[in-house]
Design a protein around this motif. Structure first.
Motif, PDB file in Angstrom:
ATOM      1  N   MET A  75       0.839 123.269  -0.874  1.00  0.00           N
ATOM      2  CA  MET A  75       1.662 124.164  -1.007  1.00  0.00           C
ATOM      3  C   MET A  75       2.983 124.358  -0.709  1.00  0.00           C
ATOM      4  O   MET A  75       2.847 124.728   0.903  1.00  0.00           O
ATOM      5  N   THR A  76       3.770 125.330  -1.421  1.00  0.00           N
ATOM      6  CA  THR A  76       5.020 125.276  -1.031  1.00  0.00           C
ATOM      7  C   THR A  76       4.906 126.680  -0.384  1.00  0.00           C
ATOM      8  O   THR A  76       4.173 127.951  -0.544  1.00  0.00           O
ATOM      9  N   ALA A  77       5.867 126.873   0.723  1.00  0.00           N
ATOM     10  CA  ALA A  77       6.304 128.483   0.797  1.00  0.00           C
ATOM     11  C   ALA A  77       5.945 129.790  -0.075  1.00  0.00           C
ATOM     12  O   ALA A  77       5.215 130.519   0.300  1.00  0.00           O
ATOM     13  N   ASP A  78       7.067 129.336  -1.318  1.00  0.00           N
ATOM     14  CA  ASP A  78       6.630 130.120  -2.497  1.00  0.00           C
ATOM     15  C   ASP A  78       5.049 130.930  -2.741  1.00  0.00           C
ATOM     16  O   ASP A  78       5.132 131.767  -3.474  1.00  0.00           O
ATOM     17  N   GLU A  79       4.709 129.998  -3.092  1.00  0.00           N
ATOM     18  CA  GLU A  79       3.248 129.759  -3.186  1.00  0.00           C
ATOM     19  C   GLU A  79       2.335 130.538  -2.239  1.00  0.00           C
ATOM     20  O   GLU A  79       1.315 131.408  -2.970  1.00  0.00           O
ATOM     21  N   SER A  80       2.366 129.973  -0.585  1.00  0.00           N
ATOM     22  CA  SER A  80       2.148 131.181   0.124  1.00  0.00           C
ATOM     23  C   SER A  80       2.366 132.636  -0.197  1.00  0.00           C
ATOM     24  O   SER A  80       1.404 133.083   0.422  1.00  0.00           O
ATOM     25  N   TRP A  81       2.930 132.882  -0.115  1.00  0.00           N
ATOM     26  CA  TRP A  81       3.956 134.267  -0.343  1.00  0.00           C
ATOM     27  C   TRP A  81       3.458 134.407  -1.276  1.00  0.00           C
ATOM     28  O   TRP A  81       2.380 136.296  -1.198  1.00  0.00           O
ATOM     29  N   ARG A  82       2.811 134.224  -2.294  1.00  0.00           N
ATOM     30  CA  ARG A  82       2.375 134.772  -3.222  1.00  0.00           C
ATOM     31  C   ARG A  82       1.013 134.742  -2.911  1.00  0.00           C
ATOM     32  O   ARG A  82       0.436 136.302  -3.777  1.00  0.00           O
ATOM     33  N   LEU A  83       0.239 133.929  -2.965  1.00  0.00           N
ATOM     34  CA  LEU A  83      -0.900 134.275  -2.283  1.00  0.00           C
ATOM     35  C   LEU A  83      -1.480 135.445  -0.919  1.00  0.00           C
ATOM     36  O   LEU A  83      -2.790 136.424  -1.029  1.00  0.00           O
ATOM     37  N   LEU A  84      -0.102 135.751  -0.419  1.00  0.00           N
ATOM     38  CA  LEU A  84       0.199 136.140   1.230  1.00  0.00           C
ATOM     39  C   LEU A  84       0.242 137.496   0.109  1.00  0.00           C
ATOM     40  O   LEU A  84      -0.860 138.752   0.179  1.00  0.00           O
ATOM     41  N   GLU A  85       1.210 138.172  -0.937  1.00  0.00           N
ATOM     42  CA  GLU A  85       1.355 139.310  -1.245  1.00  0.00           C
ATOM     43  C   GLU A  85      -0.048 139.331  -2.129  1.00  0.00           C
ATOM     44  O   GLU A  85      -0.697 140.935  -1.885  1.00  0.00           O
ATOM     45  N   GLN A  86      -0.667 138.618  -2.973  1.00  0.00           N
ATOM     46  CA  GLN A  86      -2.430 138.929  -4.072  1.00  0.00           C
ATOM     47  C   GLN A  86      -2.987 139.288  -2.174  1.00  0.00           C
ATOM     48  O   GLN A  86      -3.855 140.626  -3.413  1.00  0.00           O
ATOM     49  N   LEU A  87      -3.186 138.817  -1.548  1.00  0.00           N
ATOM     50  CA  LEU A  87      -4.659 139.557  -0.679  1.00  0.00           C
ATOM     51  C   LEU A  87      -3.863 140.258  -0.361  1.00  0.00           C
ATOM     52  O   LEU A  87      -5.190 141.322   0.174  1.00  0.00           O
ATOM     53  N   VAL A  88      -2.862 140.725  -0.539  1.00  0.00           N
ATOM     54  CA  VAL A  88      -1.992 142.034   0.942  1.00  0.00           C
ATOM     55  C   VAL A  88      -3.115 143.395  -0.341  1.00  0.00           C
ATOM     56  O   VAL A  88      -3.192 144.034  -0.335  1.00  0.00           O
ATOM     57  N   GLN A  89      -2.577 142.742  -1.490  1.00  0.00           N
ATOM     58  CA  GLN A  89      -2.729 143.427  -2.700  1.00  0.00           C
ATOM     59  C   GLN A  89      -4.226 144.601  -3.301  1.00  0.00           C
ATOM     60  O   GLN A  89      -4.434 145.074  -3.414  1.00  0.00           O
ATOM     61  N   GLU A  90      -5.247 142.777  -2.531  1.00  0.00           N
ATOM     62  CA  GLU A  90      -6.389 143.336  -3.304  1.00  0.00           C
ATOM     63  C   GLU A  90      -6.997 143.955  -1.802  1.00  0.00           C
ATOM     64  O   GLU A  90      -8.112 145.086  -2.064  1.00  0.00           O
ATOM     65  N   VAL A  91      -6.267 144.357  -1.010  1.00  0.00           N
ATOM     66  CA  VAL A  91      -6.847 144.242   0.450  1.00  0.00           C
ATOM     67  C   VAL A  91      -6.888 146.075   0.540  1.00  0.00           C
ATOM     68  O   VAL A  91      -7.759 146.793   0.531  1.00  0.00           O
ATOM     69  N   ASN A  92      -5.461 146.049  -0.047  1.00  0.00           N
ATOM     70  CA  ASN A  92      -5.006 147.633  -0.664  1.00  0.00           C
ATOM     71  C   ASN A  92      -5.857 148.124  -1.545  1.00  0.00           C
ATOM     72  O   ASN A  92      -6.056 149.541  -0.920  1.00  0.00           O
TER      73      ASN A  92
END
Length: 126
Positions: free
Chosen positions: A1-18
């Motif tokens: 997994m690339t750094a960009d993919e990791s950041w996108r996944l993290l952003e997605q998780l944060v959005q879901e939590v919010n």
């Protein structure tokens, strides 16, 4: 997994939590505002209860004192409190269902268990 993919996944998780946090806040707001009103079949007694089953209002038709004895009136009030409290419990369960959709209340806590049984009780009551 690339750094960009990791950041996108993290952003997605944060959005879901919010999003879930906002949904929970909305559920809590609705739960605080929940109430139910029950009226006897003859229209003589109307009772409104709040989200914890607390009695908010009791209204009597002016003719109630000519039609019901004190014991009948008392029984009618208690009956309407029960009806309204069950309505509030059903509403609370409906509000909570999206967050715990498969919670088998009856299997876990016994037949007839409702949300009201999980609410805190005022000091000095059983």
């Amino acid at each position: 997994m690339t750094a960009d993919e990791s950041w996108r996944l993290l952003e997605q998780l944060v959005q879901e939590v919010n999003q879930q946090t906002e949904q929970l806040k909305e559920m809590q707001r609705k739960a605080r505002e929940l109430s139910a009103t029950a009226t006897s079949e003859d229209g003589m007694v109307t009772v409104t209860v709040g989200p914890r089953g607390e009695v908010r209002t009791i209204e009597f038709d002016p003719r109630v004192y000519r039609r019901l004895s004190p014991s009948e009136l008392s029984a009618c009030v208690v009956e309407q409190i029960g009806h309204a409290t069950r309505q509030v419990s059903a509403g609370m369960k409906e509000l909570m269902e999206p967050f715990v959709p498969d919670l088998p209340f009856d299997d876990l806590f016994g037949e007839g268990t409702d949300f009201e049984s999980f609410l805190p009780r005022p000091p000095g009551t059983t």
